[in-house]
Motif scaffolding. Structure first.
Motif, short mmCIF file in Angstrom:
data_model
loop_
_atom_site.label_atom_id
_atom_site.label_comp_id
_atom_site.label_asym_id
_atom_site.label_seq_id
_atom_site.Cartn_x
_atom_site.Cartn_y
_atom_site.Cartn_z
N LYS A 132 0.83 -1.21 0.00
CA LYS A 132 0.00 0.00 0.00
C LYS A 132 0.87 1.25 0.00
CE LYS A 132 -3.88 -2.14 2.50
NZ LYS A 132 -4.66 -2.13 3.77
N ILE A 133 1.91 1.23 0.82
CA ILE A 133 2.82 2.37 0.90
C ILE A 133 3.54 2.54 -0.43
CG2 ILE A 133 4.94 3.22 1.97
CD1 ILE A 133 3.96 1.86 4.58
N GLY A 134 3.96 1.40 -1.02
CA GLY A 134 4.66 1.43 -2.29
C GLY A 134 3.82 2.06 -3.39
N LYS A 135 2.52 1.76 -3.39
CA LYS A 135 1.61 2.35 -4.39
C LYS A 135 1.57 3.87 -4.26
CE LYS A 135 -1.61 -1.57 -4.58
NZ LYS A 135 -2.99 -2.00 -4.30
N LYS A 136 1.51 4.33 -3.02
CA LYS A 136 1.46 5.78 -2.77
C LYS A 136 2.76 6.45 -3.22
CE LYS A 136 -1.68 5.41 1.19
NZ LYS A 136 -1.83 5.61 2.66
N LEU A 137 3.88 5.78 -2.95
CA LEU A 137 5.17 6.33 -3.35
C LEU A 137 5.29 6.41 -4.87
CD1 LEU A 137 7.52 4.49 -0.82
CD2 LEU A 137 7.02 6.94 -0.87
N MET A 138 4.78 5.39 -5.56
CA MET A 138 4.88 5.38 -7.02
C MET A 138 3.98 6.43 -7.66
SD MET A 138 5.46 1.39 -8.08
CE MET A 138 5.79 1.78 -9.80
N ALA A 146 13.38 5.97 -7.91
CA ALA A 146 13.37 7.43 -7.78
C ALA A 146 13.15 7.86 -6.34
CB ALA A 146 12.29 8.02 -8.68
N VAL A 147 12.40 7.05 -5.59
CA VAL A 147 12.19 7.33 -4.16
C VAL A 147 13.53 7.31 -3.43
CG1 VAL A 147 11.15 6.49 -2.02
CG2 VAL A 147 9.86 6.36 -4.16
N VAL A 151 15.52 10.41 -1.53
CA VAL A 151 15.86 10.31 -0.11
C VAL A 151 17.37 10.41 0.09
CG1 VAL A 151 15.85 8.76 1.89
CG2 VAL A 151 13.79 9.00 0.49
N ALA A 152 18.14 9.83 -0.84
CA ALA A 152 19.60 9.92 -0.73
C ALA A 152 20.07 11.36 -0.80
CB ALA A 152 20.26 9.10 -1.85
N TYR A 153 19.38 12.18 -1.59
CA TYR A 153 19.74 13.59 -1.74
C TYR A 153 19.17 14.45 -0.62
CZ TYR A 153 21.65 13.19 -6.50
OH TYR A 153 22.43 12.89 -7.60
N GLU A 154 17.91 14.24 -0.29
CA GLU A 154 17.18 15.20 0.55
C GLU A 154 16.91 14.74 1.98
OE1 GLU A 154 16.73 18.14 -0.45
OE2 GLU A 154 17.24 17.86 -2.57
N GLY A 155 17.10 13.46 2.28
CA GLY A 155 16.83 12.98 3.62
C GLY A 155 15.46 12.32 3.75
N TYR A 156 15.27 11.60 4.84
CA TYR A 156 14.07 10.79 5.01
C TYR A 156 12.78 11.60 5.13
CZ TYR A 156 13.49 11.69 10.04
OH TYR A 156 13.25 12.28 11.25
N GLU A 157 12.92 12.89 5.51
CA GLU A 157 11.72 13.70 5.76
C GLU A 157 10.82 13.83 4.53
OE1 GLU A 157 15.05 15.51 8.32
OE2 GLU A 157 14.82 14.75 6.28
N VAL A 158 11.41 13.72 3.34
CA VAL A 158 10.62 13.95 2.12
C VAL A 158 9.56 12.88 1.89
CG1 VAL A 158 12.42 15.27 0.97
CG2 VAL A 158 12.35 12.78 0.67
N ILE A 159 9.70 11.72 2.56
CA ILE A 159 8.70 10.66 2.39
C ILE A 159 8.04 10.25 3.69
CG2 ILE A 159 9.80 9.70 0.32
CD1 ILE A 159 10.89 7.44 2.18
N ALA A 160 8.44 10.85 4.79
CA ALA A 160 7.96 10.42 6.12
C ALA A 160 6.45 10.47 6.26
CB ALA A 160 8.63 11.25 7.22
N LYS A 169 13.18 6.23 7.76
CA LYS A 169 14.57 6.21 8.24
C LYS A 169 15.30 4.97 7.72
CE LYS A 169 14.04 8.96 12.45
NZ LYS A 169 14.07 8.94 13.93
N GLN A 170 14.62 3.83 7.67
CA GLN A 170 15.23 2.62 7.15
C GLN A 170 15.51 2.75 5.66
OE1 GLN A 170 16.39 0.24 8.93
NE2 GLN A 170 15.45 0.78 10.89
N ILE A 171 14.60 3.38 4.93
CA ILE A 171 14.81 3.63 3.51
C ILE A 171 16.00 4.56 3.31
CG2 ILE A 171 13.82 4.79 1.48
CD1 ILE A 171 11.09 3.66 2.32
N ALA A 172 16.09 5.58 4.15
CA ALA A 172 17.20 6.54 4.06
C ALA A 172 18.55 5.86 4.30
CB ALA A 172 17.00 7.67 5.06
N GLU A 173 18.57 4.95 5.26
CA GLU A 173 19.81 4.23 5.56
C GLU A 173 20.28 3.42 4.36
OE1 GLU A 173 21.20 0.61 8.52
OE2 GLU A 173 19.80 2.11 9.30
N LEU A 174 19.34 2.72 3.71
CA LEU A 174 19.67 1.92 2.54
C LEU A 174 20.02 2.81 1.34
CD1 LEU A 174 16.92 -0.79 2.94
CD2 LEU A 174 19.37 -1.23 2.93
N ALA A 175 19.33 3.94 1.24
CA ALA A 175 19.61 4.87 0.14
C ALA A 175 21.04 5.40 0.23
CB ALA A 175 18.61 6.02 0.17
N ARG A 176 21.46 5.77 1.44
CA ARG A 176 22.82 6.28 1.62
C ARG A 176 23.85 5.20 1.35
NH1 ARG A 176 20.47 9.11 6.11
NH2 ARG A 176 21.19 7.51 7.55
#
Length: 271
Positions: A132-138, A146-147, A151-160, A169-176
């Motif tokens: 469900k979350i993935g659908k919203k992100l897409m 692209a998500v 997040v790698a550029y702007e930080g986790y706040e952009v999708i929180a 935060k977990q997505i941000a960790e993997l993105a970095r």
């Protein structure tokens, strides 16, 4: 869009039909004398047909010399008929550059699906909820990769707001870890106060020391948020450099502000 669990792989597919002229990737499911049927990997329950005349340039004696069941193919959407469920595809209309770019894009997307799955497991988000979350992100980003880039550029706040803070935060960790952006940002804000008659000038003087830390590979921006807050954003090619510069800037501004008889505090904004 739906979750696909074949071979244990987590995937999110698009609903609806592709657009005319779109470059798509698919898997050959059937090969007939007149053409080949292709299941669209990116779309939910969508299959298109490549007529024999659209497989390759020139006359084709045996279509099976060009396509085989299970083969991954990159196609151009020639036409769609949503009412009848028909999607006409062409392989020959895709040039080599488009083919390479699409294959690379799809490989990146598959990696992103895996990262999202790992992030969901770490954040203890069920697969159903993750879908469900993935659908919203897409809907916002068009692709999961692209998500992770954003997040790698702007930080986790952009999708929180979409994912919840822990998953973000977990997505941000993997993105970095997996995406190396050309520039990264760290940010926070100062709370600066001065009760002197020329307090505003003293605050400006304290903030002016920031400029001496800017370099060719380090960008620094200071913006007024609203008394007594002043946000600082440091942009660099890597987090280590950005964090080092941020610490120096914070120490210098606070020291200068207090020397000028004012109050100073710094609050870090998570990345």
């Amino acid at each position: 869009m739906s979750e696909k669990k074949s071979e244990g792989r987590f995937m999110i597919k698009r609903s609806g039909f592709p657009s005319k002229g779109e470059i798509v990737i698919g898997t050959v499911t059937r090969v007939m004398d007149f053409g080949a049927f292709v299941s669209l990997d990116e779309y939910e329950n969508k299959e298109g047909m490549v007529h024999i005349s659209e497989v390759a340039p020139g006359w084709i004696k045996d279509i099976r010399d060009y396509v085989k069941k299970g083969q991954k193919v990159v196609c151009k959407v020639l036409d769609i008929n949503p009412k009848r469920g028909h999607i006409d595809l062409s392989i020959k209309d895709v040039n080599e550059r488009q083919r390479r770019e699409k294959l690379q894009e799809w490989k990146s997307e598959l990696r992103a699906f895996k990262w999202l799955e790992i992030a969901g497991e770490k954040a203890r988000v069920s697969r159903e909820e993750l879908e469900k979350i993935g659908k919203k992100l897409m809907k916002k980003y068009d692709s999961i990769y692209a998500v992770f880039e954003d997040v790698a550029y702007e930080g986790y706040e952009v999708i929180a707001k979409i994912t919840g803070e822990e998953l973000a935060k977990q997505i941000a960790e993997l993105a970095r870890e997996h995406i190396k952006p050309s520039k990264v940002k760290v940010r926070g804000y100062f709370e600066l106060k001065s009760f002197a008659g020329d307090g505003v000038e003293r605050i400006k003087k304290a903030l002016s020391v920031v400029s001496k830390f800017a370099k060719d590979d380090v960008g620094i921006e200071v913006e007024y948020v609203g008394a007594p807050k002043y946000r600082i954003v440091i942009e660099s090619e890597d987090y280590k450099t950005a964090e080092t510069v941020l610490k120096k800037v914070v120490d210098e501004v606070i020291k200068t502000m207090r020397k000028l008889g004012g109050e100073a505090n710094f609050i870090r904004e998570a990345v």
